[in-house]
Design an enzyme around this catalytic site. Structure first.
Site, PDB file in Angstrom:
ATOM      1  N   ARG A  46      30.242  10.329 -65.945  1.00 62.20           N
ATOM      2  CA  ARG A  46      29.014  10.930 -66.464  1.00 62.20           C
ATOM      3  C   ARG A  46      29.355  11.438 -67.845  1.00 62.20           C
ATOM      4  O   ARG A  46      30.293  12.220 -68.002  1.00 62.20           O
ATOM      5  CB  ARG A  46      28.574  12.061 -65.529  1.00 62.20           C
ATOM      6  CG  ARG A  46      27.496  12.984 -66.048  1.00 62.20           C
ATOM      7  CD  ARG A  46      26.177  12.250 -66.219  1.00 62.20           C
ATOM      8  NE  ARG A  46      25.097  13.157 -66.518  1.00 62.20           N
ATOM      9  CZ  ARG A  46      24.820  13.634 -67.728  1.00 62.20           C
ATOM     10  NH1 ARG A  46      25.569  13.323 -68.766  1.00 62.20           N
ATOM     11  NH2 ARG A  46      23.788  14.427 -67.910  1.00 62.20           N
ATOM     12  N   GLU A  54      15.735   9.728 -67.690  1.00 64.78           N
ATOM     13  CA  GLU A  54      15.941   9.061 -66.407  1.00 64.78           C
ATOM     14  C   GLU A  54      15.388   7.642 -66.469  1.00 64.78           C
ATOM     15  O   GLU A  54      14.556   7.319 -67.317  1.00 64.78           O
ATOM     16  CB  GLU A  54      15.241   9.848 -65.292  1.00 64.78           C
ATOM     17  CG  GLU A  54      15.760  11.255 -65.108  1.00 64.78           C
ATOM     18  CD  GLU A  54      17.192  11.298 -64.608  1.00 64.78           C
ATOM     19  OE1 GLU A  54      17.576  10.475 -63.747  1.00 64.78           O
ATOM     20  OE2 GLU A  54      17.952  12.156 -65.095  1.00 64.78           O
ATOM     21  N   ARG A  88      30.878  13.069 -59.712  1.00 62.11           N
ATOM     22  CA  ARG A  88      31.228  12.107 -60.758  1.00 62.11           C
ATOM     23  C   ARG A  88      32.127  12.823 -61.760  1.00 62.11           C
ATOM     24  O   ARG A  88      32.004  14.031 -61.966  1.00 62.11           O
ATOM     25  CB  ARG A  88      29.978  11.610 -61.493  1.00 62.11           C
ATOM     26  CG  ARG A  88      28.988  10.880 -60.622  1.00 62.11           C
ATOM     27  CD  ARG A  88      27.750  10.526 -61.394  1.00 62.11           C
ATOM     28  NE  ARG A  88      27.058  11.745 -61.826  1.00 62.11           N
ATOM     29  CZ  ARG A  88      25.849  11.773 -62.381  1.00 62.11           C
ATOM     30  NH1 ARG A  88      25.189  10.657 -62.586  1.00 62.11           N
ATOM     31  NH2 ARG A  88      25.294  12.908 -62.738  1.00 62.11           N
TER      32      ARG A  88
END
Length: 158
Positions: A46, A54, A88
């Site tokens: 990330r 998004e 992540r």
């Protein structure tokens, strides 16, 4: 006991911030990629300091395309800075001649400087310049940040 804890913290920080190389084999969205490491394992990264729209949001596909064009199929250097709530790895990714991917995304107007998790005020300046030029998402005067978009989406589901 304090010495042991200190040494463990020091070793963790050295490992956490060490430089790693990998090949980007997947771009999940504008701020999330998967790299293939030298030991043939995959790691989801990330991007640090940036939050892109998004996938279902205006400019989400543009951000993903930008990231793909910049790093897909290429070797990158990254520095792990932590983990997010989805486990992540948060990382600062560099490509080409040491271009900082998060900064390039912000410069193109395809992501917000994620001020909640960044102390890098230079990225604020980069974002302000993209806003002035009305680049990318800044061409929409009603642009909604990804964190507000996610919050509104949660409210609609509830």
């Amino acid at each position: 006991m304090k010495k042991i804890i200190y040494i463990q913290l020091l070793l963790f920080s050295i490992v956490a911030f060490s430089q790693t190389r990998g090949k980007v084999i997947k771009v999940k969205d504008g701020d999330t990629v998967v790299v293939l490491l030298s030991d043939k394992t995959h790691e989801t990264l990330r991007l640090a300091e940036v939050d892109c729209p998004e996938n279902g949001q205006a400019f989400g596909k543009n951000a993903k395309q930008f990231t793909s064009s910049a790093v897909f199929g290429k070797k990158v250097t990254f520095y792990r800075t932590g983990k997010d709530r989805y486990r992540r790895t948060i990382a600062k990714i560099f490509y080409g001649k040491q271009k900082y991917l998060s900064e390039e995304i912000i410069k193109a107007g395809l992501g917000w400087w994620y001020f909640k998790a960044s102390k890098n005020k230079e990225l604020q300046n980069v974002q302000d310049k993209a806003k002035e030029k009305k680049l990318g998402l800044w061409s929409d005067k009603n642009a909604v940040s990804p964190w507000d978009f996610r919050a509104n989406k949660k409210k609609k589901i509830s």
